[in-house]
Design a protein around this motif. Sequence first.
Motif, mmCIF file in Angstrom:
data_model
loop_
_atom_site.group_PDB
_atom_site.id
_atom_site.type_symbol
_atom_site.label_atom_id
_atom_site.label_comp_id
_atom_site.label_asym_id
_atom_site.label_seq_id
_atom_site.Cartn_x
_atom_site.Cartn_y
_atom_site.Cartn_z
ATOM 1 N N HIS A 174 0.856 -1.183 0.000
ATOM 2 C CA HIS A 174 0.000 0.000 0.000
ATOM 3 C C HIS A 174 0.889 1.228 0.000
ATOM 4 N N SER A 175 0.433 2.236 -0.718
ATOM 5 C CA SER A 175 1.207 3.471 -0.770
ATOM 6 C C SER A 175 0.482 4.552 0.023
ATOM 7 N N THR A 176 1.267 5.474 0.587
ATOM 8 C CA THR A 176 0.619 6.566 1.317
ATOM 9 C C THR A 176 0.118 7.633 0.346
ATOM 10 N N LEU B 108 -7.045 11.009 -3.291
ATOM 11 C CA LEU B 108 -7.139 11.612 -1.964
ATOM 12 C C LEU B 108 -6.334 12.909 -2.023
ATOM 13 N N TYR C 286 -12.560 8.551 4.834
ATOM 14 C CA TYR C 286 -11.613 8.881 3.755
ATOM 15 C C TYR C 286 -12.221 9.935 2.830
ATOM 16 N N ARG D 31 -12.261 13.240 4.692
ATOM 17 C CA ARG D 31 -10.902 13.788 4.842
ATOM 18 C C ARG D 31 -10.375 14.340 3.521
ATOM 19 N N LEU E 6 -4.241 9.316 11.547
ATOM 20 C CA LEU E 6 -5.363 9.073 10.620
ATOM 21 C C LEU E 6 -4.926 8.271 9.401
ATOM 22 N N ILE E 7 -3.751 8.537 8.881
ATOM 23 C CA ILE E 7 -3.275 7.741 7.726
ATOM 24 C C ILE E 7 -3.015 6.305 8.193
ATOM 25 N N SER F 127 -6.344 4.563 8.595
ATOM 26 C CA SER F 127 -7.020 4.402 7.310
ATOM 27 C C SER F 127 -6.415 3.230 6.525
ATOM 28 N N ILE F 128 -5.096 3.250 6.412
ATOM 29 C CA ILE F 128 -4.432 2.210 5.615
ATOM 30 C C ILE F 128 -4.576 0.848 6.287
ATOM 31 N N LYS G 178 -7.998 -1.150 6.293
ATOM 32 C CA LYS G 178 -8.314 -1.867 5.044
ATOM 33 C C LYS G 178 -7.456 -3.120 4.916
ATOM 34 N N PHE H 27 2.071 13.278 1.256
ATOM 35 C CA PHE H 27 1.445 13.889 2.429
ATOM 36 C C PHE H 27 2.498 14.195 3.486
HETATM 37 N N1 URA Z 1 -3.988 6.037 1.749
HETATM 38 C C1 URA Z 1 -5.055 5.617 2.492
HETATM 39 O O1 URA Z 1 -5.617 4.559 2.244
HETATM 40 N N2 URA Z 1 -5.454 6.393 3.489
HETATM 41 C C2 URA Z 1 -4.865 7.575 3.796
HETATM 42 O O2 URA Z 1 -5.290 8.222 4.726
HETATM 43 C C3 URA Z 1 -3.762 8.016 3.024
HETATM 44 C C4 URA Z 1 -3.336 7.211 1.994
#
Ligand code: URA
Length: 437
Positions: A84-86, A116, A167, A170, A181-182, A185-186, A189, A209
Amino acid sequence: MLFTDVIRNKRDGGALSDEQIRFFVDGLADGSLPAEQISALAMAIFLNGMSFDEAGKLTLAMAASGTVLDWSAESLDGPVVDKHSTGGVGDKVSFLLAPVAAACGCYVPMISGRGLGHTGGTTDKVESIPGYQSMPDFELFRRVVKSAGCAIIGQTEDLAPADRRFYAVRDVTGTVESVPLITASILSKKIAAGLEALVMDVKVGSGAFMETEERARELALSIIRTAAKAGLKTHALITDMNEVLGYTAGNAVEIRESMSYLRDEEREPRLNEVVMGLCAQMLVAGGICDDQAVARARCEQAVTSGAAADVFGRMCAELGGPTDFVDKFDKYLPAAKVVRPVYAEGILNTVNTRGVGNAVIELGGGRRKVGETLDLSVGFSGFAAIGQRLDKDRPLATVHAASAAAADKAANSLLAACRITEEAVAARPVIVDILTS
Ligand code: URA
C-alpha cells in the motif's frame, strides 16, 4: 452519548475513550453521523493528534466495521501479501507490482483507494478500463485472486466501511496529512483484507502527504508498530516523491504507461526502481525468498518473460475487462480531445509535485468535492525527469485536456509548479530507506 462531547474532548486536547472511538466508528459505518461532525472531529484529531494507543484502537475498530476476509479456506499455495502506498502523483506502482508479485508466487488481494487530496487513486485509474469491475462482490474477488494471483479492486461497501466514509470526508476537508489518521485508514483496510504480510510505500517529498524525511519515518514507524500489534508483519520503504513517478500523471494515461511497462517496452528508471524494490520486499516478507537480490532477479524475470503481463491480462478479463486489453489497450482507453506539448527552455531543477497533482484535478482528473465524476482521459504524459534539459525538441510534458482552454490553464499551472534553471542537478536516490519490523 452526544457526539458533540466527543468532538469537544478532542478539540480540548483529550484522549478519546474506547467507548467514544466505538461510537464514532459505528456512526461512520452506519451513516448516522453527519459529514459536518465527522469533519469537525477529523480536524480536531489533525490538530491535536492521537496517542499510539488511540490510533491502534481506531484502526482495529475501523477494520472490524465490515467484513474481514479470511483466506485460510482457499488452500492457496503461496502467501497472501499486499503493498500500500501513502499516496503520490503518477503512482502507478500497483498495476505493475501486483502482477509481478503474483507471477512470482504471491497472492495479492489489493484493495485500493480513490484519489485523496492532490494524489491520484488506483481505483479511479483502473476504472478507465472499460468493463473492469472495480467493485466486485467478495465471491468474484476471491475467485480472481485465486485464479489470476491478484485482483486490484476498490473499497467495496462492506470492507472497512467506516474508513470509506472517513476517507471521503478527509479528502475534501484538508485533514489527510495526519500520522494517526493515515495509519488507521491504511491498516484498517489491510487488516480487513486478511493479509499475512504487508509492504508499505511511504512517500516523502513535495508530492507526498509527508513532506520531510522525519515525518515520513514517523508515519512508517507508526504503521509498522500498529500493524505488529494487530499481528500483521509489515516492511516499509520510504520513497522519493519530489517529482512525478514515471512519465505520466492522470488516470488512463497511467494505465497506458503501465501496459508499456508490463510489455517490457519502456520502463522509466525511477518507477522501475520503486516497483522492483517493493516487489522484492514482498517476496521476502511473504517468505518466498530469503534474499533481496534473488527476489529482485525473480521479479525482473517476471517482467522480461511476459509472465506479469499475462497475470494482468487474466485479472482484467476475469474482472469483466477486455480479454485482449494488454495487447490492444490503446483501442480501449479513453483519449482526451486536446493533446499538446508544454515547452520550456533550461534544466528541470525542482518540481512542486503537489502543484502537478492539483493541475490534474483542475483538468477534471481528480475530485474537488465528495462524489465528483472524473474525466479519466485527462492528465500529463511524457514528463521530463529532474536534471533533464528542456528545449524545442524535449518538452516538459504533454498535456491531455478536454478543451484548448483547459489545456492552456493546465500548462500554466504545470509551468508554475516547475523551477527551470541553467544549473546542473545531482540525481537523488528514489529509495530513501527500508524499515522492517
Ligand atoms: N492512503 C489511504 O488509504 N489512506 C490515507 O489516509 C492516506 C493514503
